[in-house]
Design a protein around this motif. Structure first.
Motif, PDB file in Angstrom:
ATOM      1  N   GLY A  70       0.930  -1.249   0.138  1.00 12.76           N
ATOM      2  CA  GLY A  70      -0.042  -0.197  -0.125  1.00 12.76           C
ATOM      3  C   GLY A  70       0.753   1.175   0.016  1.00 12.76           C
ATOM      4  O   GLY A  70       0.221   2.314   0.029  1.00 12.76           O
ATOM      5  N   ALA A  71       2.233   1.156  -0.046  1.00 13.58           N
ATOM      6  CA  ALA A  71       3.118   2.241  -0.033  1.00 13.58           C
ATOM      7  C   ALA A  71       3.486   2.418  -1.757  1.00 13.58           C
ATOM      8  O   ALA A  71       3.656   1.622  -2.212  1.00 13.58           O
ATOM      9  CB  ALA A  71       4.222   2.298   0.746  1.00 13.58           C
ATOM     10  N   TRP A  72       3.871   3.919  -1.675  1.00 10.80           N
ATOM     11  CA  TRP A  72       4.613   3.964  -3.291  1.00 10.80           C
ATOM     12  C   TRP A  72       5.985   3.301  -3.420  1.00 10.80           C
ATOM     13  O   TRP A  72       6.885   3.372  -2.315  1.00 10.80           O
ATOM     14  CB  TRP A  72       4.762   5.458  -3.496  1.00 10.80           C
ATOM     15  CG  TRP A  72       3.625   6.231  -3.754  1.00 10.80           C
ATOM     16  CD1 TRP A  72       2.597   6.837  -2.660  1.00 10.80           C
ATOM     17  CD2 TRP A  72       2.738   6.072  -5.094  1.00 10.80           C
ATOM     18  NE1 TRP A  72       1.485   7.431  -3.379  1.00 10.80           N
ATOM     19  CE2 TRP A  72       1.666   6.925  -4.728  1.00 10.80           C
ATOM     20  CE3 TRP A  72       2.972   5.376  -6.263  1.00 10.80           C
ATOM     21  CZ2 TRP A  72       0.446   7.118  -5.718  1.00 10.80           C
ATOM     22  CZ3 TRP A  72       2.063   5.862  -7.100  1.00 10.80           C
ATOM     23  CH2 TRP A  72       0.931   6.717  -6.897  1.00 10.80           C
ATOM     24  N   HIS A  73       6.173   2.593  -4.344  1.00  7.51           N
ATOM     25  CA  HIS A  73       7.523   2.060  -4.685  1.00  7.51           C
ATOM     26  C   HIS A  73       7.808   2.514  -6.036  1.00  7.51           C
ATOM     27  O   HIS A  73       6.899   2.484  -6.896  1.00  7.51           O
ATOM     28  CB  HIS A  73       7.472   0.674  -4.456  1.00  7.51           C
ATOM     29  CG  HIS A  73       7.229   0.441  -3.006  1.00  7.51           C
ATOM     30  ND1 HIS A  73       8.176   0.253  -2.005  1.00  7.51           N
ATOM     31  CD2 HIS A  73       6.211  -0.182  -2.290  1.00  7.51           C
ATOM     32  CE1 HIS A  73       7.817   0.100  -1.016  1.00  7.51           C
ATOM     33  NE2 HIS A  73       6.396  -0.332  -1.072  1.00  7.51           N
ATOM     34  N   HIS A  74       8.963   2.551  -6.430  1.00  9.02           N
ATOM     35  CA  HIS A  74       9.550   2.880  -7.732  1.00  9.02           C
ATOM     36  C   HIS A  74      10.043   1.192  -8.469  1.00  9.02           C
ATOM     37  O   HIS A  74      10.886   0.668  -7.638  1.00  9.02           O
ATOM     38  CB  HIS A  74      10.718   3.814  -7.755  1.00  9.02           C
ATOM     39  CG  HIS A  74      11.233   3.980  -9.042  1.00  9.02           C
ATOM     40  ND1 HIS A  74      12.322   3.385  -9.786  1.00  9.02           N
ATOM     41  CD2 HIS A  74      10.625   4.672 -10.250  1.00  9.02           C
ATOM     42  CE1 HIS A  74      12.360   3.702 -11.012  1.00  9.02           C
ATOM     43  NE2 HIS A  74      11.256   4.532 -11.282  1.00  9.02           N
ATOM     44  N   TRP A  75       9.616   1.026  -9.508  1.00 10.39           N
ATOM     45  CA  TRP A  75       9.905  -0.011 -10.245  1.00 10.39           C
ATOM     46  C   TRP A  75      10.473   0.054 -11.711  1.00 10.39           C
ATOM     47  O   TRP A  75      10.214   1.192 -12.101  1.00 10.39           O
ATOM     48  CB  TRP A  75       8.707  -1.069 -10.466  1.00 10.39           C
ATOM     49  CG  TRP A  75       8.023  -1.392  -9.501  1.00 10.39           C
ATOM     50  CD1 TRP A  75       6.895  -0.656  -8.581  1.00 10.39           C
ATOM     51  CD2 TRP A  75       8.239  -2.475  -8.591  1.00 10.39           C
ATOM     52  NE1 TRP A  75       6.754  -1.058  -7.489  1.00 10.39           N
ATOM     53  CE2 TRP A  75       7.154  -2.506  -7.445  1.00 10.39           C
ATOM     54  CE3 TRP A  75       8.916  -3.714  -8.589  1.00 10.39           C
ATOM     55  CZ2 TRP A  75       7.205  -3.232  -6.639  1.00 10.39           C
ATOM     56  CZ3 TRP A  75       8.893  -4.640  -7.761  1.00 10.39           C
ATOM     57  CH2 TRP A  75       8.136  -4.514  -6.681  1.00 10.39           C
ATOM     58  N   THR A  76      11.716  -0.837 -12.089  1.00 12.43           N
ATOM     59  CA  THR A  76      12.343  -0.643 -13.243  1.00 12.43           C
ATOM     60  C   THR A  76      12.421  -2.149 -13.508  1.00 12.43           C
ATOM     61  O   THR A  76      12.982  -3.018 -13.131  1.00 12.43           O
ATOM     62  CB  THR A  76      13.647   0.047 -13.085  1.00 12.43           C
ATOM     63  OG1 THR A  76      13.454   1.470 -12.731  1.00 12.43           O
ATOM     64  CG2 THR A  76      14.109   0.196 -14.609  1.00 12.43           C
ATOM     65  N   VAL A  77      11.834  -2.251 -15.013  1.00 13.21           N
ATOM     66  CA  VAL A  77      12.252  -3.794 -15.687  1.00 13.21           C
ATOM     67  C   VAL A  77      12.777  -3.409 -16.837  1.00 13.21           C
ATOM     68  O   VAL A  77      12.603  -2.491 -17.686  1.00 13.21           O
ATOM     69  CB  VAL A  77      10.686  -4.348 -16.058  1.00 13.21           C
ATOM     70  CG1 VAL A  77      11.013  -5.515 -16.697  1.00 13.21           C
ATOM     71  CG2 VAL A  77       9.805  -4.656 -14.764  1.00 13.21           C
ATOM     72  N   ARG A  78      13.988  -4.189 -16.875  1.00 15.19           N
ATOM     73  CA  ARG A  78      14.835  -4.418 -18.117  1.00 15.19           C
ATOM     74  C   ARG A  78      14.276  -5.370 -18.888  1.00 15.19           C
ATOM     75  O   ARG A  78      14.340  -6.428 -18.638  1.00 15.19           O
ATOM     76  CB  ARG A  78      16.381  -4.481 -17.862  1.00 15.19           C
ATOM     77  CG  ARG A  78      17.082  -4.561 -18.996  1.00 15.19           C
ATOM     78  CD  ARG A  78      18.313  -4.778 -18.744  1.00 15.19           C
ATOM     79  NE  ARG A  78      19.335  -4.839 -19.713  1.00 15.19           N
ATOM     80  CZ  ARG A  78      20.715  -5.324 -20.013  1.00 15.19           C
ATOM     81  NH1 ARG A  78      21.083  -5.779 -18.586  1.00 15.19           N
ATOM     82  NH2 ARG A  78      21.398  -5.386 -21.068  1.00 15.19           N
ATOM     83  N   ILE A  79      13.657  -5.340 -20.468  1.00 11.96           N
ATOM     84  CA  ILE A  79      13.468  -6.194 -21.213  1.00 11.96           C
ATOM     85  C   ILE A  79      14.713  -6.167 -22.064  1.00 11.96           C
ATOM     86  O   ILE A  79      14.833  -5.337 -22.937  1.00 11.96           O
ATOM     87  CB  ILE A  79      12.081  -5.921 -21.895  1.00 11.96           C
ATOM     88  CG1 ILE A  79      11.135  -5.961 -20.883  1.00 11.96           C
ATOM     89  CG2 ILE A  79      11.906  -7.039 -22.984  1.00 11.96           C
ATOM     90  CD1 ILE A  79       9.841  -5.691 -21.501  1.00 11.96           C
ATOM     91  N   LYS A  80      15.205  -7.420 -22.465  1.00 13.23           N
ATOM     92  CA  LYS A  80      16.330  -7.611 -23.441  1.00 13.23           C
ATOM     93  C   LYS A  80      15.612  -8.770 -24.466  1.00 13.23           C
ATOM     94  O   LYS A  80      15.456  -9.842 -23.939  1.00 13.23           O
ATOM     95  CB  LYS A  80      17.641  -8.035 -22.893  1.00 13.23           C
ATOM     96  CG  LYS A  80      18.649  -7.745 -23.846  1.00 13.23           C
ATOM     97  CD  LYS A  80      19.916  -8.100 -23.189  1.00 13.23           C
ATOM     98  CE  LYS A  80      21.146  -7.789 -24.092  1.00 13.23           C
ATOM     99  NZ  LYS A  80      22.468  -7.910 -23.530  1.00 13.23           N
ATOM    100  N   TYR A  81      15.130  -8.259 -25.506  1.00 12.99           N
ATOM    101  CA  TYR A  81      14.236  -8.953 -26.277  1.00 12.99           C
ATOM    102  C   TYR A  81      15.013 -10.184 -26.982  1.00 12.99           C
ATOM    103  O   TYR A  81      16.254 -10.197 -27.274  1.00 12.99           O
ATOM    104  CB  TYR A  81      13.592  -8.179 -27.543  1.00 12.99           C
ATOM    105  CG  TYR A  81      12.739  -9.118 -28.024  1.00 12.99           C
ATOM    106  CD1 TYR A  81      11.311  -9.178 -27.543  1.00 12.99           C
ATOM    107  CD2 TYR A  81      12.950  -9.753 -29.258  1.00 12.99           C
ATOM    108  CE1 TYR A  81      10.371  -9.849 -28.102  1.00 12.99           C
ATOM    109  CE2 TYR A  81      11.862 -10.124 -30.097  1.00 12.99           C
ATOM    110  CZ  TYR A  81      10.595 -10.327 -29.466  1.00 12.99           C
ATOM    111  OH  TYR A  81       9.528 -11.237 -30.207  1.00 12.99           O
TER     112      TYR A  81
END
Length: 175
Positions: free
Chosen positions: A96-107
């Motif tokens: 329920g708290a704000w979180h920062h997400w980053t996903v790396r997609i290497k096709y």
């Protein structure tokens, strides 16, 4: 195009998605990058949903799709029926708290796909890597993956190209 969202007003600072049909359809990132190039998808979100929670896709639940709490509470990047990556469960998905997400997609290089939460790289839990990744059929759709929809809030959604230092990039975006 915005689907099923109520009108945005001055006191709304993020997209509040109800988990039933709210989502955004874009024309952005409609084509997967060639091999050896990456895309970084970055956003802030908060949610309390503890079951599979669709965050985004590129045409269906198994086409460039990311979900929180998919199986055994683990986040998943789903690129094809037999090409997917799970990361270790983290309470950040549903506290329920704000979180920062980053996903790396290497096709077409599942081992190059990575996840960071609040600037910290997440440990891989399991992979299935048999066959090729699906071709994208739409631009990125925010707030859905196939017929599943996100329940929670999303803000500052961005897509980035190749970066020279992914670890520092994820930390800098969070900070």
């Amino acid at each position: 195009q915005i689907y099923a969202l109520p009108p945005l007003n001055d006191n709304t600072r993020s997209l509040i998605l109800d988990g039933t049909n709210d989502h955004l359809v874009t024309q952005v990132d409609a084509t997967a990058q060639p091999n050896n190039e990456s895309r970084y998808i970055s956003w802030w979100s908060k949610s309390t949903k503890t079951t599979s929670n669709a965050v985004w896709d590129h045409g269906d639940s198994n086409i460039g799709a990311f979900r929180f709490n998919h199986d055994s509470g683990r986040p998943i990047l789903y690129m094809a029926d037999s090409v997917l990556r799970y990361w270790v469960d983290t309470p950040c998905q549903d506290d329920g708290a704000w979180h920062h997400w980053t996903v790396r997609i290497k096709y077409n290089d599942l081992t190059g796909c990575e996840l960071w939460c609040d600037g910290v790289k997440q440990a891989v839990s399991a992979d299935a890597n048999s066959g090729s990744m699906n071709t994208y059929t739409t631009g990125i759709r925010i707030g859905r993956a196939g017929t599943g929809y996100f329940s929670g809030s999303i803000d500052s959604f961005c897509i980035w190209g190749e970066v020279s230092n992914p670890e520092e990039f994820a930390r800098a975006l969070f900070n």
